[in-house]
Design a protein around this motif. Sequence first.
Motif, mmCIF file in Angstrom:
data_model
loop_
_atom_site.group_PDB
_atom_site.id
_atom_site.type_symbol
_atom_site.label_atom_id
_atom_site.label_comp_id
_atom_site.label_asym_id
_atom_site.label_seq_id
_atom_site.Cartn_x
_atom_site.Cartn_y
_atom_site.Cartn_z
ATOM 1 N N UNK A 76 0.748 -1.116 0.152
ATOM 2 C CA UNK A 76 -0.157 -0.170 -0.018
ATOM 3 C C UNK A 76 0.784 1.121 0.038
ATOM 4 N N UNK A 77 0.376 2.450 -0.253
ATOM 5 C CA UNK A 77 0.914 3.542 -0.340
ATOM 6 C C UNK A 77 0.009 4.810 -0.039
ATOM 7 N N UNK A 78 0.602 5.873 0.373
ATOM 8 C CA UNK A 78 -0.255 7.116 0.519
ATOM 9 C C UNK A 78 -1.445 6.830 1.504
ATOM 10 N N UNK A 79 -0.923 6.260 2.724
ATOM 11 C CA UNK A 79 -1.760 6.102 3.723
ATOM 12 C C UNK A 79 -1.131 6.229 5.054
ATOM 13 N N UNK A 80 -2.003 6.469 6.207
ATOM 14 C CA UNK A 80 -1.209 6.363 7.422
ATOM 15 C C UNK A 80 -1.888 5.214 8.365
ATOM 16 N N UNK A 81 -0.828 4.441 9.023
ATOM 17 C CA UNK A 81 -1.472 3.300 9.832
ATOM 18 C C UNK A 81 -0.915 3.309 11.245
ATOM 19 N N UNK A 82 -2.044 3.215 11.949
ATOM 20 C CA UNK A 82 -1.672 3.236 13.386
ATOM 21 C C UNK A 82 -2.474 2.144 14.240
ATOM 22 N N UNK A 83 -2.064 1.590 15.161
ATOM 23 C CA UNK A 83 -2.555 0.646 16.010
ATOM 24 C C UNK A 83 -2.698 0.969 17.719
ATOM 25 N N UNK A 84 -3.566 0.517 18.158
ATOM 26 C CA UNK A 84 -3.800 0.684 19.602
ATOM 27 C C UNK A 84 -4.313 -0.757 20.190
ATOM 28 N N UNK A 85 -4.049 -0.926 21.520
ATOM 29 C CA UNK A 85 -4.564 -1.965 22.056
ATOM 30 C C UNK A 85 -3.601 -2.366 23.347
ATOM 31 N N UNK A 86 -3.901 -3.554 23.970
ATOM 32 C CA UNK A 86 -3.094 -3.710 25.378
ATOM 33 C C UNK A 86 -1.602 -4.307 24.885
ATOM 34 N N UNK A 87 -0.713 -3.943 25.503
ATOM 35 C CA UNK A 87 0.640 -4.070 25.246
ATOM 36 C C UNK A 87 1.343 -5.029 26.146
ATOM 37 N N UNK A 88 2.647 -5.079 26.406
ATOM 38 C CA UNK A 88 3.290 -5.610 27.222
ATOM 39 C C UNK A 88 3.097 -4.878 28.850
ATOM 40 N N UNK A 89 2.571 -3.517 28.537
ATOM 41 C CA UNK A 89 2.592 -2.914 30.097
ATOM 42 C C UNK A 89 1.298 -3.182 30.520
ATOM 43 N N UNK A 90 0.895 -3.843 31.738
ATOM 44 C CA UNK A 90 -0.364 -4.038 32.212
ATOM 45 C C UNK A 90 -0.034 -4.240 33.736
ATOM 46 N N UNK A 91 -1.346 -4.518 34.246
ATOM 47 C CA UNK A 91 -1.268 -4.924 35.811
ATOM 48 C C UNK A 91 -2.340 -6.063 35.882
ATOM 49 N N UNK A 92 -1.923 -7.094 36.632
ATOM 50 C CA UNK A 92 -2.781 -8.146 37.135
ATOM 51 C C UNK A 92 -3.343 -7.832 38.378
ATOM 52 N N UNK A 93 -4.625 -7.893 38.314
ATOM 53 C CA UNK A 93 -5.298 -7.639 39.640
ATOM 54 C C UNK A 93 -6.741 -8.604 39.807
ATOM 55 N N UNK A 94 -6.908 -9.336 40.625
ATOM 56 C CA UNK A 94 -8.018 -10.130 40.922
ATOM 57 C C UNK A 94 -8.299 -10.919 39.724
ATOM 58 N N UNK A 95 -7.378 -11.363 39.101
ATOM 59 C CA UNK A 95 -7.554 -12.274 37.796
ATOM 60 C C UNK A 95 -7.753 -11.533 36.556
ATOM 61 N N UNK A 135 -6.548 2.689 9.269
ATOM 62 C CA UNK A 135 -5.798 3.307 7.697
ATOM 63 C C UNK A 135 -6.717 4.618 7.459
ATOM 64 N N UNK A 136 -5.806 5.728 7.420
ATOM 65 C CA UNK A 136 -6.528 6.940 7.458
ATOM 66 C C UNK A 136 -5.633 7.682 6.561
ATOM 67 N N UNK A 137 -6.248 8.878 6.070
ATOM 68 C CA UNK A 137 -5.364 9.556 5.319
ATOM 69 C C UNK A 137 -4.197 10.535 6.135
ATOM 70 N N UNK A 138 -4.416 10.697 7.363
ATOM 71 C CA UNK A 138 -3.194 11.293 7.996
ATOM 72 C C UNK A 138 -2.969 10.519 9.207
ATOM 73 N N UNK A 139 -1.651 10.743 9.769
ATOM 74 C CA UNK A 139 -1.292 10.116 10.936
ATOM 75 C C UNK A 139 -2.040 10.502 12.287
ATOM 76 N N UNK A 140 -2.553 11.632 12.197
ATOM 77 C CA UNK A 140 -3.065 12.332 13.589
ATOM 78 C C UNK A 140 -4.469 11.564 13.475
ATOM 79 N N UNK A 141 -5.078 11.416 12.351
ATOM 80 C CA UNK A 141 -6.600 10.792 12.394
ATOM 81 C C UNK A 141 -6.389 9.306 12.863
ATOM 82 N N UNK A 142 -5.325 8.378 12.147
ATOM 83 C CA UNK A 142 -5.090 7.194 12.432
ATOM 84 C C UNK A 142 -4.644 6.928 13.917
ATOM 85 N N UNK A 143 -3.816 7.480 14.535
ATOM 86 C CA UNK A 143 -3.568 7.430 15.823
ATOM 87 C C UNK A 143 -4.578 7.626 16.895
#
Length: 312
Positions: A222-241, A265-273
Amino acid sequence: MSWSAEWLLSVGLLLPLTAPAQTRITSTRPAMGTPWQISCYTTDTLLAHRAIDSAFARIEAVEQSMSDYRPDSEIRTVSRLPSRQFHLVSADLYRVLTFSRELHRYSQGAFDVTIGQLTKRWRRAIRQQVFPTEVTQGARPQVQGITYRLHPTRGLWLAHDSLHFDLGGVAKGYALDVAGEVLGSFGIHCFLIDGGGDLLLGDAPPDRDGWTIALPDGHLDTANVAIASSGPSYRYLLHDGLRYSHLLDPRTGVGVTHSETVTVFAPTGMLADGLASALSVRIASRVQLMKHYPRMNYIVTPSYQPSPEGAP
């Protein structure tokens, strides 16, 4: 002009012209707490290096404006100014805060950049692996409602003195955009900017359909596009299961507990993020939110981080 010279000139005009070969230039540097990489194709390597240097300088300027880690950043300085009066802010910060207000409204509070106090408490909680029970008693009420206003002359008005911003869900995307603008101002339009996994792609590389991006179910050109991801990562807290992510829901004051990654997938990075962050929090009504952004697409997968692996 002699006959032989005329003949040589005419033959030269008829010979096919060979375009100069394009060279890939790549530079990797730290910024915004993560490695950044800029790659571009050009016939002028000196120009490309100047363009990349200027792009990284622009990224640094955005970080200095919007980092909540730097005590002398613009956003930290603004937070210490007297409340209930307008203060002039930079054009960069004004654009990001304007977009953030819009996304806050459309997401019904799932995206909120005034969660700085919550962010700090959860960072400490995750380091110590202790659930921050004071969150709902302290920080959460201060992220509800209208806490800042903007004036068309780039003025920022804060509702109270204890307001703290966290632009982590949008600043990196904006930095992608302004870095791409810098490259374009140098005449470089075939580029890939990788800001710690969030991507801004320019024109496709020579003789290719696009930049090759690694996704969970394969690769995408692909080309001429911004791509950003968000979700759980390696930084987390375990509490009550339950596993509480560093990604916070401003409406509840706690980290999300699902295991999905949203890629936009969005036209700009700010929108994607920004949209990736909002969609990761607002699980139940994603389709409703996306009606406000008809030009955007997103996918939901088990947690992963896209990368430009296999890019030419």
